[in-house]
Design an enzyme around this catalytic site. Structure first.
Site, PDB file in Angstrom:
ATOM      1  N   SER A 118     -22.349  16.493  36.457  1.00 11.05           N
ATOM      2  CA  SER A 118     -21.784  17.547  37.300  1.00 11.05           C
ATOM      3  C   SER A 118     -22.700  17.851  38.488  1.00 11.05           C
ATOM      4  CB  SER A 118     -21.571  18.820  36.478  1.00 11.05           C
ATOM      5  OG  SER A 118     -20.776  18.530  35.355  1.00 11.05           O
TER       6      SER A 118
HETATM    7  N1  SAM Z   1     -22.982  17.789  31.020  1.00  7.06           N
HETATM    8  C1  SAM Z   1     -22.903  16.408  31.423  1.00  7.06           C
HETATM    9  C2  SAM Z   1     -24.070  15.925  32.172  1.00  7.06           C
HETATM   10  O1  SAM Z   1     -24.988  16.702  32.479  1.00  7.06           O
HETATM   11  O2  SAM Z   1     -24.076  14.725  32.435  1.00  7.06           O
HETATM   12  C3  SAM Z   1     -21.647  16.133  32.214  1.00  7.06           C
HETATM   13  C4  SAM Z   1     -20.517  16.045  31.342  1.00  7.06           C
HETATM   14  S1  SAM Z   1     -19.097  15.221  31.969  1.00  7.06           S
HETATM   15  C5  SAM Z   1     -18.573  16.228  33.292  1.00  7.06           C
HETATM   16  C6  SAM Z   1     -17.991  15.662  30.615  1.00  7.06           C
HETATM   17  C7  SAM Z   1     -18.330  14.975  29.325  1.00  7.06           C
HETATM   18  O3  SAM Z   1     -17.486  15.507  28.303  1.00  7.06           O
HETATM   19  C8  SAM Z   1     -18.066  13.487  29.344  1.00  7.06           C
HETATM   20  O4  SAM Z   1     -19.223  12.793  28.975  1.00  7.06           O
HETATM   21  C9  SAM Z   1     -16.944  13.287  28.319  1.00  7.06           C
HETATM   22  O5  SAM Z   1     -17.005  12.064  27.638  1.00  7.06           O
HETATM   23  C10 SAM Z   1     -17.177  14.464  27.408  1.00  7.06           C
HETATM   24  N2  SAM Z   1     -16.038  14.860  26.579  1.00  7.06           N
HETATM   25  C11 SAM Z   1     -14.734  14.945  26.905  1.00  7.06           C
HETATM   26  N3  SAM Z   1     -14.007  15.367  25.848  1.00  7.06           N
HETATM   27  C12 SAM Z   1     -14.884  15.565  24.832  1.00  7.06           C
HETATM   28  C13 SAM Z   1     -14.764  16.022  23.491  1.00  7.06           C
HETATM   29  N4  SAM Z   1     -13.596  16.383  22.945  1.00  7.06           N
HETATM   30  N5  SAM Z   1     -15.880  16.103  22.735  1.00  7.06           N
HETATM   31  C14 SAM Z   1     -17.083  15.762  23.239  1.00  7.06           C
HETATM   32  N6  SAM Z   1     -17.274  15.325  24.512  1.00  7.06           N
HETATM   33  C15 SAM Z   1     -16.191  15.249  25.300  1.00  7.06           C
END
Ligand code: SAM
Length: 224
Positions: free
Chosen positions: A62
């Site tokens: 993000s």
């Molecule tokens: N916080 C992260 C970083 O600093 O890199 C960015 C996260 S990215 C915007 C969103 C993440 O949520 C992705 O890696 C995606 O695979 C994960 N995600 C989506 N649905 C999910 C779920 N139900 N459980 C766990 N992770 C999930």
């Protein structure tokens, strides 16, 4: 040679302090965590710019301002047990590890979870536990949490996450909306009551799971 420390200081001054990030502990953490270590090598020179970047599996790290803002909303003091949903590359996890006592983080892609674990261990973070699974259901074995942060967009506030908050002022920060856009919601649990506040508009990748969107990007069918 790129001076990453200077770029990081500039990011804090121009993207965070110049906006509305006022929590000194958040500003210090953002100035300390080496964001360039969490992105692919070919993108490291862009790590301190005001934007998200690809991290693999069609996911993103993000924008720094959104990481700082959502962290500030959690109002961490240092003693908290925190749950993060969406580990991604582990950057937000590192910021949380700087500010709380212990961080549980859930990621649905094993490849991202493994890579994040390796990066965080290499940088010396040891107050965390990364799990692979559907974070929309939370981590019931480890509840209650003082703070929960969701870094992917949900179609509605996931019920299991609210119920895993500490009744003693537990806070949940989660983007809620549809594929066109979302708002960040703050849910505060006070006993058996919840205070809900809608804040700024954002755009996140979807939370895919039982209490998130389906794999095809649609919300789950309504239940009666
Ligand atoms: N916080 C992260 C970083 O600093 O890199 C960015 C996260 S990215 C915007 C969103 C993440 O949520 C992705 O890696 C995606 O695979 C994960 N995600 C989506 N649905 C999910 C779920 N139900 N459980 C766990 N992770 C999930």
């Amino acid at each position: 040679m790129v001076d990453f420390a200077a770029l990081r200081q500039k990011m804090v001054d121009e993207q965070l302090k110049a906006r509305d990030i006022r929590d000194m502990r958040v500003l210090q953490a953002m100035n300390h965590v080496p964001r360039h270590e969490f992105v692919p090598p070919e993108l490291q020179h862009l790590a301190y710019q005001d934007k998200p970047l690809p991290i693999g599996e069609n996911q993103t790290i993000s924008q720094p301002y959104i990481v700082a803002l959502m962290t500030q909303m959690l109002q961490l003091e240092g003693h908290e047990r925190v749950l993060e949903i969406g580990t991604g590359c582990g950057y937000q996890t590192a910021v949380l590890c700087e500010l709380a006592a212990y961080v549980y983080s859930l990621e649905r892609f094993a490849l991202l979870a493994d890579r994040a674990s390796t990066t965080l261990a290499r940088l010396g973070y040891d107050n965390l536990d990364i799990h692979v699974g559907d974070g929309s259901q939370g981590l019931p074995d480890m509840e209650p949490f003082d703070a929960i942060i969701v870094t992917a967009a949900a179609p509605s506030i996931p019920g299991p996450l609210v119920s895993q908050l500490s009744p003693n002022q537990g806070r949940l920060v989660v983007p809620v909306g549809d594929s066109k856009g979302q708002h960040i919601y703050i849910v505060q649990r006070i006993g058996d009551k919840n205070k809900v506040k809608r804040t700024i508009p954002v755009r996140f990748v979807p939370l895919i799971g039982r209490f998130g969107f389906r794999d095809d990007g649609n919300p789950p069918p309504a239940t009666v």
